[in-house]
Motif scaffolding. Structure first.
Motif, PDB file in Angstrom:
ATOM      1  N   VAL A  21      80.799  23.750  47.433  1.00 38.93           N
ATOM      2  CA  VAL A  21      81.962  24.515  47.876  1.00 38.93           C
ATOM      3  C   VAL A  21      81.921  24.684  49.389  1.00 38.93           C
ATOM      4  O   VAL A  21      80.889  24.492  50.023  1.00 38.93           O
ATOM      5  N   ARG A  44      87.321  33.823  49.213  1.00 43.34           N
ATOM      6  CA  ARG A  44      87.247  32.754  48.211  1.00 43.34           C
ATOM      7  C   ARG A  44      86.775  31.467  48.859  1.00 43.34           C
ATOM      8  O   ARG A  44      86.933  31.259  50.059  1.00 43.34           O
ATOM      9  N   THR A  45      86.186  30.603  48.055  1.00 46.16           N
ATOM     10  CA  THR A  45      85.703  29.315  48.523  1.00 46.16           C
ATOM     11  C   THR A  45      86.710  28.236  48.173  1.00 46.16           C
ATOM     12  O   THR A  45      87.647  28.470  47.413  1.00 46.16           O
ATOM     13  N   ARG A  72      87.026  24.006  47.020  1.00 46.26           N
ATOM     14  CA  ARG A  72      86.346  22.811  46.508  1.00 46.26           C
ATOM     15  C   ARG A  72      87.162  21.595  46.909  1.00 46.26           C
ATOM     16  O   ARG A  72      88.368  21.557  46.721  1.00 46.26           O
ATOM     17  N   ALA A  98      77.199  30.477  49.296  1.00 48.39           N
ATOM     18  CA  ALA A  98      78.137  30.548  50.420  1.00 48.39           C
ATOM     19  C   ALA A  98      78.367  31.997  50.854  1.00 48.39           C
ATOM     20  O   ALA A  98      78.342  32.310  52.049  1.00 48.39           O
ATOM     21  N   PHE A  99      78.560  32.891  49.898  1.00 51.59           N
ATOM     22  CA  PHE A  99      78.789  34.295  50.241  1.00 51.59           C
ATOM     23  C   PHE A  99      77.519  34.967  50.752  1.00 51.59           C
ATOM     24  O   PHE A  99      77.585  35.887  51.574  1.00 51.59           O
ATOM     25  N   ASP A 145      77.038  26.429  45.790  1.00 55.49           N
ATOM     26  CA  ASP A 145      77.831  27.266  44.890  1.00 55.49           C
ATOM     27  C   ASP A 145      78.382  28.475  45.643  1.00 55.49           C
ATOM     28  O   ASP A 145      78.028  28.718  46.781  1.00 55.49           O
ATOM     29  N   ASP A 146      79.264  29.217  44.975  1.00 57.07           N
ATOM     30  CA  ASP A 146      79.896  30.396  45.590  1.00 57.07           C
ATOM     31  C   ASP A 146      78.861  31.429  46.019  1.00 57.07           C
ATOM     32  O   ASP A 146      78.954  31.993  47.114  1.00 57.07           O
ATOM     33  N   GLU A 147      77.883  31.697  45.176  1.00 55.03           N
ATOM     34  CA  GLU A 147      76.880  32.728  45.459  1.00 55.03           C
ATOM     35  C   GLU A 147      76.139  32.429  46.764  1.00 55.03           C
ATOM     36  O   GLU A 147      75.944  33.315  47.593  1.00 55.03           O
ATOM     37  N   LEU A 192      83.237  27.483  52.535  1.00 54.97           N
ATOM     38  CA  LEU A 192      83.712  28.828  52.839  1.00 54.97           C
ATOM     39  C   LEU A 192      83.939  28.886  54.341  1.00 54.97           C
ATOM     40  O   LEU A 192      83.044  28.579  55.122  1.00 54.97           O
TER      41      LEU A 192
END
Length: 69
Positions: free
Chosen positions: A55, A45-46, A48, A27-28, A23-25, A57
């Motif tokens: 995701v 931003r990621t 998909r 990856a960041f 998920d985004d969380e 990144l």
């Protein structure tokens, strides 16, 4: 997660890092961990991929400079 090992880098420089995460969380969070060690040109931003889970990144990592410089 694999750690960066400076011994495997013959000539430190610019690296392109692509993180595949659930998920985004996540990856960041990986990007932030690397930014604490090296200078990072962060992504905001990621992406998909169709029919693929999670995701991606992509960002740049400068292995020649510490994060503090």
């Amino acid at each position: 997660m694999r750690q960066i090992n400076d011994a495997h880098v013959a000539v430190p420089g610019l690296a392109v890092v692509e993180v595949a995460a659930a998920d985004d969380e996540t990856a960041f969070a990986v990007q932030a961990l690397l930014a604490a060690r090296c200078t990072v040109a962060p992504a905001d931003r990621t992406a998909r991929e169709p029919d693929e889970p999670g995701v991606r990144l992509r960002f740049f990592l400068d292995l020649q400079q510490d994060a503090d410089t």
